[in-house]
Enzyme design. Structure first.
Site, PDB file in Angstrom:
ATOM      1  N   ASN A 163      49.210 -28.467 -86.224  1.00  0.00           N
ATOM      2  CA  ASN A 163      49.411 -29.779 -84.949  1.00  0.00           C
ATOM      3  C   ASN A 163      47.654 -29.248 -84.769  1.00  0.00           C
ATOM      4  O   ASN A 163      47.972 -30.056 -83.309  1.00  0.00           O
ATOM      5  CB  ASN A 163      50.360 -28.687 -83.623  1.00  0.00           C
ATOM      6  CG  ASN A 163      52.032 -29.381 -84.547  1.00  0.00           C
ATOM      7  OD1 ASN A 163      52.899 -28.347 -84.312  1.00  0.00           O
ATOM      8  ND2 ASN A 163      52.025 -29.869 -84.968  1.00  0.00           N
ATOM      9  N   ASP A 188      61.890 -30.481 -83.955  1.00  0.00           N
ATOM     10  CA  ASP A 188      61.163 -31.400 -84.109  1.00  0.00           C
ATOM     11  C   ASP A 188      61.788 -33.048 -83.884  1.00  0.00           C
ATOM     12  O   ASP A 188      63.200 -32.552 -83.379  1.00  0.00           O
ATOM     13  CB  ASP A 188      61.395 -32.056 -85.492  1.00  0.00           C
ATOM     14  CG  ASP A 188      60.095 -32.804 -86.697  1.00  0.00           C
ATOM     15  OD1 ASP A 188      59.746 -33.376 -85.457  1.00  0.00           O
ATOM     16  OD2 ASP A 188      61.032 -33.308 -87.433  1.00  0.00           O
TER      17      ASP A 188
END
Ligand code: FPP
Length: 244
Positions: A66, A18
């Site tokens: 996503n 991330d």
């Protein structure tokens, strides 16, 4: 899947990569530059893991959630994945890396699916390290597909005969060692539907370092931290057991 590792050295590390977008913003660049920089660092990290004798590295490249990102960002992530398979796999394969893609691969374009299959086939006999790329992956999806696959493998079986051990054999990680260490970069402290079942007894390491800046020395820090953990797997500590 039932043996447990000594605490000093993880056999299986998973990483939630991330912070690419924030890294790019800090450089006044588009988010996609952060993803490219993040992908570029993967090869060196895999090689470092190989040197350390780690058996399995699982990377969260693209989650089932996503898809809801802007279309151009999704497309860049897909292209990075394709480019990675094309450019880096040869070099990684030569060092004994076996690639596995875990996730709902059927959701990808047919050309990407073929590349994934080709890379998996080309490296299937390699034994130095498994590089598992989680793509279109979700931990909840994994559990559901495991139940479905168990039923397909055992037609007519009574659902009541299904055990945890049976289900574990049908998870996408079935042929990998138990997850020992789950790392998340980028400052958030959550699992975000990554290896939910597999993280049951994993040590969780969170760092503020953004993924494009997470290199060998940051991995070493995580490993040193891991080596200090006492893994109890739900049991009491050794000393207390002796007193009891
Ligand atoms: C999270 O950063 C990262 C991703 C959603 C994608 C990670 C993908 C790669 C590093 C490239 C492909 C991987 C391989 C194995 C070739 P973010 O966009 O959520 O960052 P932010 O939280 O700063 O916005």
């Amino acid at each position: 899947m039932t043996t447990h590792t000594p605490p000093t050295s993880p056999r299986h590390i998973a990483i939630i990569m991330d912070g690419n977008g924030r890294w790019a913003q800090k450089q006044h660049m588009p988010r996609t530059v952060g993803h490219a920089k993040g992908a570029a660092g993967v090869k060196a990290l895999v090689q470092h893991c190989t040197k350390l004798g780690i058996q399995c590295l699982t990377l969260f490249a693209f989650s089932t959630e996503n898809w809801s990102r802007p279309a151009d960002e999704v497309s860049i992530l897909m292209n990075l994945f394709v480019q990675y398979l094309e450019k880096e796999m040869g070099a990684l394969a030569a060092t004994g890396v076996r690639l596995k893609v875990i996730g709902d691969v059927a959701g990808f374009a047919p050309a990407l699916q073929s590349r994934i299959r080709a890379a998996e086939l080309a490296t299937q006999n390699n034994q130095t390290i498994i590089l598992a790329v989680a793509a279109n992956y979700g931990g909840q999806w994994d559990v559901v597909q495991a139940v479905k696959n168990w039923q397909t493998a055992n037609p007519g079986a009574d659902l009541h005969s299904l055990t945890q051990a049976h289900l574990a054999q049908h998870l996408s990680t079935a042929d990998m060692p138990d997850l020992d260490l789950l790392i998340r970069t980028g400052g958030e402290q959550r699992i975000s539907n990554f290896l939910l079942w597999q993280a049951a007894y994993a040590e969780l390491y969170f760092t503020d370092v953004l993924w494009p800046e997470f290199g060998e020395s940051e991995l070493n820090k995580a490993l040193h931290w891991y080596a200090t953990r006492e893994r109890r797997f739900g049991k009491v500590p050794q000393q207390r057991k002796e007193i009891a």
